[in-house]
Every structure is written in C-alpha cells, then in structure tokens.
Design a protein around this motif. Sequence first.
Motif, mmCIF file in Angstrom:
data_model
loop_
_atom_site.group_PDB
_atom_site.id
_atom_site.type_symbol
_atom_site.label_atom_id
_atom_site.label_comp_id
_atom_site.label_asym_id
_atom_site.label_seq_id
_atom_site.Cartn_x
_atom_site.Cartn_y
_atom_site.Cartn_z
ATOM 1 N N GLU A 1 0.832 -1.211 0.000
ATOM 2 C CA GLU A 1 0.000 0.000 0.000
ATOM 3 C C GLU A 1 0.863 1.257 0.000
ATOM 4 O O GLU A 1 0.606 2.201 -0.765
ATOM 5 N N LYS A 2 1.889 1.278 0.853
ATOM 6 C CA LYS A 2 2.774 2.438 0.925
ATOM 7 C C LYS A 2 3.581 2.590 -0.367
ATOM 8 O O LYS A 2 3.868 3.708 -0.808
ATOM 9 N N SER A 3 3.936 1.468 -0.971
ATOM 10 C CA SER A 3 4.673 1.531 -2.245
ATOM 11 C C SER A 3 3.806 2.159 -3.335
ATOM 12 O O SER A 3 4.282 2.937 -4.164
ATOM 13 N N LYS A 4 2.507 1.822 -3.326
ATOM 14 C CA LYS A 4 1.590 2.398 -4.308
ATOM 15 C C LYS A 4 1.417 3.902 -4.096
ATOM 16 O O LYS A 4 1.475 4.703 -5.040
ATOM 17 N N CYS A 5 1.218 4.278 -2.837
ATOM 18 C CA CYS A 5 0.928 5.681 -2.517
ATOM 19 C C CYS A 5 2.133 6.590 -2.707
ATOM 20 O O CYS A 5 1.970 7.806 -2.850
ATOM 21 N N GLY A 6 3.323 6.019 -2.692
ATOM 22 C CA GLY A 6 4.530 6.836 -2.821
ATOM 23 C C GLY A 6 4.654 7.511 -4.167
ATOM 24 O O GLY A 6 5.311 8.548 -4.302
ATOM 25 N N GLY A 7 4.060 6.910 -5.185
ATOM 26 C CA GLY A 7 4.064 7.519 -6.506
ATOM 27 C C GLY A 7 5.337 7.326 -7.302
ATOM 28 O O GLY A 7 5.496 7.936 -8.370
ATOM 29 N N HIS A 8 6.239 6.471 -6.839
ATOM 30 C CA HIS A 8 7.520 6.269 -7.540
ATOM 31 C C HIS A 8 7.506 5.044 -8.442
ATOM 32 O O HIS A 8 8.315 4.950 -9.364
ATOM 33 N N PHE A 9 6.605 4.099 -8.154
ATOM 34 C CA PHE A 9 6.667 2.814 -8.843
ATOM 35 C C PHE A 9 5.537 2.652 -9.857
ATOM 36 O O PHE A 9 4.387 3.034 -9.605
ATOM 37 N N LYS A 10 5.880 2.051 -10.991
ATOM 38 C CA LYS A 10 4.888 1.722 -12.006
ATOM 39 C C LYS A 10 4.034 0.555 -11.516
ATOM 40 O O LYS A 10 4.416 -0.173 -10.598
ATOM 41 N N ASP A 11 2.877 0.351 -12.166
ATOM 42 C CA ASP A 11 1.974 -0.728 -11.763
ATOM 43 C C ASP A 11 2.653 -2.094 -11.850
ATOM 44 O O ASP A 11 2.472 -2.944 -10.971
ATOM 45 N N GLU A 12 3.460 -2.293 -12.915
ATOM 46 C CA GLU A 12 4.140 -3.583 -13.048
ATOM 47 C C GLU A 12 5.195 -3.789 -11.959
ATOM 48 O O GLU A 12 5.468 -4.922 -11.546
ATOM 49 N N SER A 13 5.774 -2.694 -11.483
ATOM 50 C CA SER A 13 6.745 -2.790 -10.388
ATOM 51 C C SER A 13 6.050 -3.135 -9.080
ATOM 52 O O SER A 13 6.578 -3.904 -8.260
ATOM 53 N N ILE A 14 4.854 -2.589 -8.880
ATOM 54 C CA ILE A 14 4.060 -2.925 -7.698
ATOM 55 C C ILE A 14 3.691 -4.404 -7.721
ATOM 56 O O ILE A 14 3.809 -5.112 -6.709
#
Length: 462
Positions: free
Chosen positions: A79-92
């Motif tokens: 969740e925090k990785s998504k909200c950070g805005g640094h990672f693409k969907d495939e990276s998530i």
Amino acid sequence: MSIFSMSFFFLAQFKYFFLSINRAFLNIQIFFSPLQWCLLIASIATFYLKKCSKKIYLVDFVCYKPSSKTMCSKDLFIEKSKCGGHFKDESIDFQKKIMDRSGFGDKTYVPESLIVIPPRICTMEAMKETESVIFGAIDELLLKTKMKVKDIDILITNCCIFNPSPSLSAMVVNHYKFKDRILCYNLSGMGCSAGLVAIDLAKQLLQVHHNSYALVVSTENINSGWYLGNNRSMLVSNCLFRVGGAAILLSSISSDSHRSKYHLKHTVYTHIGSQDSCYNSIFQREDETNKITGISLSKDLMSSAGFALKENITTLGKYVLPLLEQLKFATTFVVKKYFNKNMKIYTPDFKLCFEHFCIHTGGKAVQDEMQKVLGLSDWQIEPSRMTLYRYGNTSSSSVWYVLAYCEAKGRIRKGDRIWQIAFGSGFKCNTAVWYALRNVDPIKEINPWSDEVHEFPVDVSI
C-alpha cells in the motif's frame, strides 16, 4: 612467570635434552647444525605460542527490537509503495510477488521515514534510524552484562550502505564517551556477512591485546538502501531488508569463562571476489536512468553463494569433521579429479559436528538450498525460517536473531556446538563456530523473542 620467560625456560630444557642426545651419539656423528637448531627452536616456539593463544569468550549479546509503531505487514508495504508515486503498476505487481514468496510474516519492521507518504529519504533520517538501533542495542547490552564503558578496549561497527563521516564507530565513541585509547574500527560495503567478518577481526585483535574487551555492533540502514526506481533486480532489496541490529561483547580475559555464554572455536573467511560473476552478483550502482542508485541482485547470486559455501566448508571441515567424514570427502575428490569426472563428491555430514545451525536469513530460496545441501531437518532450519518470518532479512545481524531464537526456545545446553553461516557482497561466505559454556535458561534470558516465542514455530509453506 610470563609467557616469554616460560618459553625460554622450555627452550633451554629442549636444548639441554638434544645436546645430551648429541653427546650420546658422538661416535656416529649425529649433530645439529646452527641452522637446524634455529629451525628447531622456531618450531618449538611456534607450537608453544599456539598452545598458549588466548581463548575468546562471548560474554553476551543483544538483538535490537524496534518499536511496534514501525511494524509493517506485507499488505501495508504494498500500500505504501503504491501511494509513494515512484513505482509503475508492473513494479508494484512484481514487489507483491516477491513479498508473497519471501517467507515473511506481517510483523517485520521498517523505519518510520519509509512509512510516511511521501517517504523521507535523506541523511538525517538515515542517522535517526541508525542511532535508534545502535544505541538501543548497546544500552541493553551494557545493562545486561553490567559492563562499564571505560572497560571496553576495542570497538568494531559494521554497516554496508550507510557510511557517514565521522564514521558510525566515531558516533558510538562520542555518544558513550569511550576512552581516548580505544581501538576503533568501522567496516563498510561488506554486505550481510560483515557481522562475522567483525567477529573474526575482534578475535584477532583480542589475541594480540590480552585481557581486553571488544564490543562489536552489526546493523544495516534501510533508509539509505531504499530504491525509488523500477529496475526489478534492484526492487528485490526493498522487499527483503528490514530494520535490525545486534551488539556483542567479546572477552580475552580468562576469568570471564565462568560468566560467558560461549567460547569462540573457529572463524573461516572465504572471499571469491576474484571471479567477475561472483563479484558482480550483488552490486550498488545507478539504474538505467543514471539517476537512481540501488542494489542490483544478479542471476548469478545463488550460484555464487553455493560456490562460496563449498569453499568455506572445505576449509572448516578440516577443523570440525570426524576423520571418517574427511576421508570420504577426500577419496571422492581424488577419484573425481583423476579417475572419474562423473563421480559425485561426497558432502560431509556436518550434523555430526553441530547441534545448532544459525543460517543467515537472506531469503526463503537461500534457506531451502542450505537445508538441501547440508541435509538439515525442519527442526534444524527452523530458527532461521522463523527469524526470516518474524524479523525479515536484518543483514549482518540476522545470525544473532537466529541464535537468540535458539536461546529463547531453551535449546542451548552446555557443550552444544553452534555454527553461524552468512553470505555477503564481494562475494563472501563467513562462518563462526561457538561452544556453549553453560545452559541458557530461557526463563532468565531476555531477548527479542522472549515475550512471543511460545507462538513459534508457524507454518511458512507457500
């Protein structure tokens, strides 16, 4: 009588003995030349000094337990990785797959600076993280051992990624006001095996500086190693590394044997960095954007670990394996090399040498391979698996959390032999062998497992 005066006394006795032999055989002219006398004396002196080398004791150790407010479940991490805005969907999605296969539970720890949105990646936050871990561990160790700061003669700190100036060892000296004559060392860039490298360094220093205490502090900094790009080989480290640290007190004082937990029997340091594939298997570099730095894990990592382990246990086996096991290994090695290349080299049974295996919690795949190669039972690999599940990969301090689990479970009995194994960038495999000097009572023992060890083991099968 000092060691040197005793040495000269025994040498004089040996010389008198051999002169008597010479005089007894004058008729057949058996004499020692001056050169032969020098070689004989050197051999005797070397043998005697080895016998008189100081024993190194582990008085006690402490593993840091972070605050519950920094606890991070797998879902919260994504969740925090998504909200950070640094990672693409495939990276998530990739990170979620890694977390699902990681062997992690939902109670590992990350720094406060990475839970907030956006994450605060900076030197100040990295320093806060490191200070809380190092000072927390040392404070508890000093309280536990009733040690005074002025009695510590050697300080060794190790952290791979975070290397501020002044160094972390200087930070510790400043905070605790260590004496001016303290021997102070800071190890960096040596990866997850650096904790045992530090133990080996402390051993060598204590054997030179008799009647001394050495404080070893092992940790890793998650803030400094956090990767904010989308390179998959670099995203893995985000998923695996968690907050942790350990402080260890070693002694070369003979009278400490009665209060110490363990005696250090062997350390083996294997470095295979001369091979390019091994050297590059764990590498800090900028990603393809040339802007974001991360730790890249290559596809050669597992093969490098396997090769390093093979070299390490080949050396260690000479010291710990029963003669029959050594003969089996040597025989198959010779047959394979000179007669039959298809011959499978015999893997010695190290279960004959050790009661406990403290294997670095590098990841589930590493644990699976170690269990297979060493032929370990589920009970023997359990401390490592549970440490990975509860605390994640705490880098160089992980082997101490594993040993703490064994203590909390009441498994350590007087006379038991413990084998710590760790791998690190470079590429290295380092091991330490300990001998338990007493039973470790889990009721009296306070460590990070004490209040929850009854909940383990848990099923970590995927």
